[in-house]
Write an enzyme that holds these catalytic residues in place. Structure first.
Site, mmCIF file in Angstrom:
data_model
loop_
_atom_site.group_PDB
_atom_site.id
_atom_site.type_symbol
_atom_site.label_atom_id
_atom_site.label_comp_id
_atom_site.label_asym_id
_atom_site.label_seq_id
_atom_site.Cartn_x
_atom_site.Cartn_y
_atom_site.Cartn_z
ATOM 1 N N ASP A 199 107.590 80.955 60.890
ATOM 2 C CA ASP A 199 106.771 81.056 59.698
ATOM 3 C C ASP A 199 107.589 81.878 58.695
ATOM 4 O O ASP A 199 108.668 82.393 59.016
ATOM 5 C CB ASP A 199 105.398 81.676 59.991
ATOM 6 C CG ASP A 199 104.380 81.301 58.913
ATOM 7 O OD1 ASP A 199 104.797 80.836 57.827
ATOM 8 O OD2 ASP A 199 103.167 81.475 59.128
ATOM 9 N N TRP A 200 107.069 82.009 57.508
ATOM 10 C CA TRP A 200 107.799 82.651 56.397
ATOM 11 C C TRP A 200 108.366 84.020 56.829
ATOM 12 O O TRP A 200 107.606 84.978 56.995
ATOM 13 C CB TRP A 200 106.835 82.794 55.223
ATOM 14 C CG TRP A 200 107.404 83.309 53.954
ATOM 15 C CD1 TRP A 200 107.726 84.613 53.680
ATOM 16 C CD2 TRP A 200 107.693 82.566 52.770
ATOM 17 N NE1 TRP A 200 108.199 84.717 52.396
ATOM 18 C CE2 TRP A 200 108.184 83.465 51.809
ATOM 19 C CE3 TRP A 200 107.585 81.216 52.425
ATOM 20 C CZ2 TRP A 200 108.558 83.075 50.532
ATOM 21 C CZ3 TRP A 200 107.956 80.827 51.152
ATOM 22 C CH2 TRP A 200 108.434 81.742 50.218
#
Ligand code: NOJ
Length: 755
Positions: free
Chosen positions: A289-290
């Site tokens: 994820d980010w």
């Protein structure tokens, strides 16, 4: 972005030349592996690490990251993928640089959050789940894929399949609610819708199932927070929708931000390597994820970029979204012997395989065709599906005295539509933060059909006199500021109060510590309530909210969720009876925040409470334990009766199929759709089992007076659970079966499972 200014004719020429020279060879499934190996053999270490690097494009969906000149990074092979890039022409330019100017010409893959539509915006995912209509959900994602792929996106970061029991968590709106069975069916439908049966087709996009895993159980409903749970809860509640998506062929998975039992999900080898790739035999690519690789350092589970790179790669994660951690740490990790070349190669293989399977090597511009782009986005027929979806998602919670629908010849004459969401043009209202395809801020709010915009003419056509008055939501507003709306309500025979949440209250990082109607809307309702007018409350929400005053005092309540572009039309369809509501809650609505977490598939405890006030039982002094509205609940303008529950035998041997049938009759005077639900309870297992577990459902259409026998077939697997030997297993013994129109009001029977 000056660097993108290239004359279009020159661009077209470059595209043709580069395409014909570099991509003469065609891909077939059979030769993907050999092409991956041939390419891998030519790659330098830097180019390999570049393929594992994903950078943000022209919009940001997370914490700030440093963005160096994208084109020069692409040219030098430092970027394998872009996320969140909207500008179509720029995507063509970037792809051209990747395939014709970078040394090996490896195409970029463009990822994007397509969460409830791309250009045509559908109801939020939680609302879609309330339709319990898998065909509809698949059609929605098919359209989303048509639009996204025509706009140059190859890959969506969806479905989000996180089961959650906490409405405080802002991302509850992105999932399918609290149940693993319903969640699994929705997960499959979404993957099918996005990917179709050919990932390389021009009109499909790859799915990315997220967030692996446990994110929905974030403590205190606070985003990105700690997750700690038993192995049993993980396997029975959290993992099933992920496994369903994997089995449905989801091309990629995304890590979660949270720690799971102390280990950040991105470096959780048990999750990624042992369960996902090992036990489930899934072969796809895992993206972080980010900056979740980088955040392992912040969690305190990795020392620096090198350590984080070692831990995330070794756990089985492949691509680094937005963090640049692999860029900074992976080479040094290899040089210091903490990861092997073989490990890096394996991750790169997965990325290349993914790109081959999308057909990007055969034609890197297959998703970047201007004509298809212009012809495909926002087709009028997509709106029809958006309208159908919004109407089918709405859930009627109360309808005392048959106040709804509002039809011709009604005893009421004058209608006042009031409330902050009667006609709002607020940023992303009736939608959510996750409508990135429309642009972050500067989107055109006229694309949304607002409630009053459609309701007023629809009601006037039926002979009503209609006024529309908005109500200010500003924190400084007082009772005096509501006076126009109150006066309108006073003049009317019936009031439609549109209340709830703003669009920007919904989505990532939008958690709340109160579930009351935000910004004093309870006050608005109670002032209107003093007028003692029949009132319909229409709730625009992204999560279960708490509105006990309304439950006690308002005769009709409709949960509209955030319905998307066709909000007003769908609302008019439902309120005027053109569409008979059929949605059912995919998540329990509590009476108060203090009851959270509250969910239907709870354990019985050793001291279950029968009624409030019963001492020495599991309850509250100041509240019943029951929810305001149970899971699976939703009314219709007609009524259904359930009778004749039959279980084909009283005893079944292990491996035999249990057959349960029930007769459902539409006893009202109009046609409708009912969602028939089947639950079981294992009465005596080796461990305590939930009081009910959903095992099947069927959505049926019944004409007035019509009856239908609905049959559910339960396999041994349906009766099994994750036991204390860490295996799925069914125990011999007695089971209850329940069938009904929600998780509370059911017919029940019993059978025994024997060896
Ligand atoms: C963070 C979110 O958790 C994830 O769901 C999303 O796909 C990425 N940002 C990219 O926007």
């Amino acid at each position: 972005m000056n660097k993108f200014r290239i004359p279009i004719t020159l661009l077209a020429l470059c595209l043709t030349l580069s395409f014909s020279t570099v991509f003469a060879q065609k891909t077939s499934v059979q030769n993907i592996e050999s092409r991956v190996e041939t390419l891998l053999a030519k790659m330098t270490l830097d180019e390999k690490i570049g393929q594992l690097n994903q950078v943000p494009g022209d919009i940001s969906t997370g914490t700030d990251v440093k963005k160096d000149d994208l084109l020069s990074q692409i040219r030098t092979g430092k970027i394998g993928s872009l996320l969140s890039h909207t500008n179509f022409q720029n995507k063509i330019i970037m792809q051209r640089v990747a395939v014709s100017e970078a040394r090996l010409g490896i195409p970029l893959v463009f990822g994007f959050d397509v969460i409830h539509g791309y250009k045509t915006i559908f109801p939020i995912p939680l609302a879609q789940a309330a339709s319990w209509d898998m065909g509809l959900i698949e059609r929605i994602e098919r359209i989303a894929a048509e639009e996204a792929s025509a706009d140059g996106q190859n890959w969506t970061f969806s479905p989000m399949v996180d089961v959650s029991r906490d409405p405080r968590w802002g991302r509850v709106m992105e999932g399918a609610g609290e149940d693993p069975y319903l969640g699994s069916r929705v997960a499959e439908a979404r993957v099918r819708g996005f990917q179709g049966d050919d990932l390389a087709a021009k009109n499909t996009v790859a799915a990315c199932t997220k967030h692996f895993a446990g994110y929905g159980f974030t403590e205190a409903g606070r985003d990105y927070n700690t997750v700690d749970m038993s192995d049993q809860r993980l396997h029975e509640i959290v993992l099933p929708p992920f496994q369903a998506a994997a089995d449905a062929g989801s091309a990629t998975f995304m890590n979660a931000f949270n720690t799971l039992n102390g280990v950040p999900a991105s470096m959780n080898k048990n999750l990624i390597t042992n369960i996902l790739r090992g036990e489930w035999g899934w072969k796809g690519m895992v993206v972080s994820d980010w900056n979740s690789f980088g955040e392992t350092i912040v969690h305190g589970a990795a020392e620096d970029d090198i350590d984080a790179s070692v831990k995330c790669l070794s756990a089985g994660s492949d691509m680094d979204m937005a963090g640049g951690t692999f860029q900074r740490g992976l080479k040094k990790a290899l040089e210091s012997g903490r990861v092997t070349q073989a490990q890096i190669d394996e991750a790169v293989r997965r990325v290349l395989r993914f790109k081959f399977s999308l057909g990007l090597f055969d034609d890197p511009f297959r998703y970047l065709n201007q004509k298809r782009h212009d012809e495909t986005l926002e087709k009028p027929e997509y709106r029809q599906v958006a309208r159908e979806a919004a109407a089918k998602s709405m859930v009627l919670l109360k309808n005392d005295g048959g106040l709804l629908p509002l039809t011709e010849g009604s005893r009421f004459k004058k209608i006042a539509i009031i409330g902050p969401y009667a006609d709002s043009k607020g940023d992303k209202d009736y939608m959510s933060f996750w409508t990135l395809g429309l642009g972050m801020r500067a989107y055109d709010s006229t694309k949304v059909v607002r409630p009053a915009q459609a309701l007023k003419p629809a009601l006037e056509k039926l002979g009503f006199e209609v006024t529309v008055t908005e109500i200010c939501l500003d924190a400084t507003c007082t009772e005096k500021d509501y006076s126009t709306a109150i006066n309108a309500a006073r003049e009317a025979d019936i009031v439609i109060a549109c209340v709830g949440e703003r669009g920007l209250d919904c989505g990532e990082s939008r958690c709340v510590a109160s579930l009351e109607l935000p910004r004093k809307q309870d006050l608005i309702l109670s002032i209107v309530g003093r007028l003692s007018k029949p009132t319909v409350m229409v709730l625009f929400n992204s999560r279960p909210l708490v509105f006990e005053w309304a439950n006690q005092n308002i005769p009709a309540i409709l949960v509209a969720w955030q319905p998307g572009f066709e909000t007003g039309n769908a609302l008019a369809d439902v309120l005027t009876g053109k569409v008979n509501p059929s949605g059912k809650l995919p998540v329990t609505f509590p009476r108060s925040l203090g009851q959270v977490p509250i969910y239907y598939n709870q354990l019985n405890t050793g001291r279950p409470q029968q009624q409030q006030g019963q001492m020495w039982t599991s309850g509250y002094l100041d509240s019943p334990t029951s929810p305001a509205y149970p899971f699976g609940f939703g009314l219709s303008y007609t009524k259904y009766s359930y009778s004749d529950l039959k279980i084909s035998k009283s005893q079944y041997k292990m491996g035999e199929t249990v057959e349960v049938s029930v007769t459902v009759t539409n006893v009202g005077d109009q046609a409708g759709e009912e969602i028939v639900q089947c639950y079981t309870r294992d009465l005596a297992a080796d461990i305590a089992r939930p009081v009910k577990e959903l095992k099947g459902f069927e959505k049926i259409k019944l004409a007035a007076g019509e009856s239908r026998v609905v049959t559910f077939r339960l396999s041994e697997k349906d009766l099994s659970y994750w036991n204390n030997e860490l295996k799925w297993k069914a125990d011999p013994g007695k089971f209850k079966v329940f069938v009904g129109g929600n998780s509370r009001d059911v017919k029940e029977g019993e059978f025994e499972l024997v060896r």
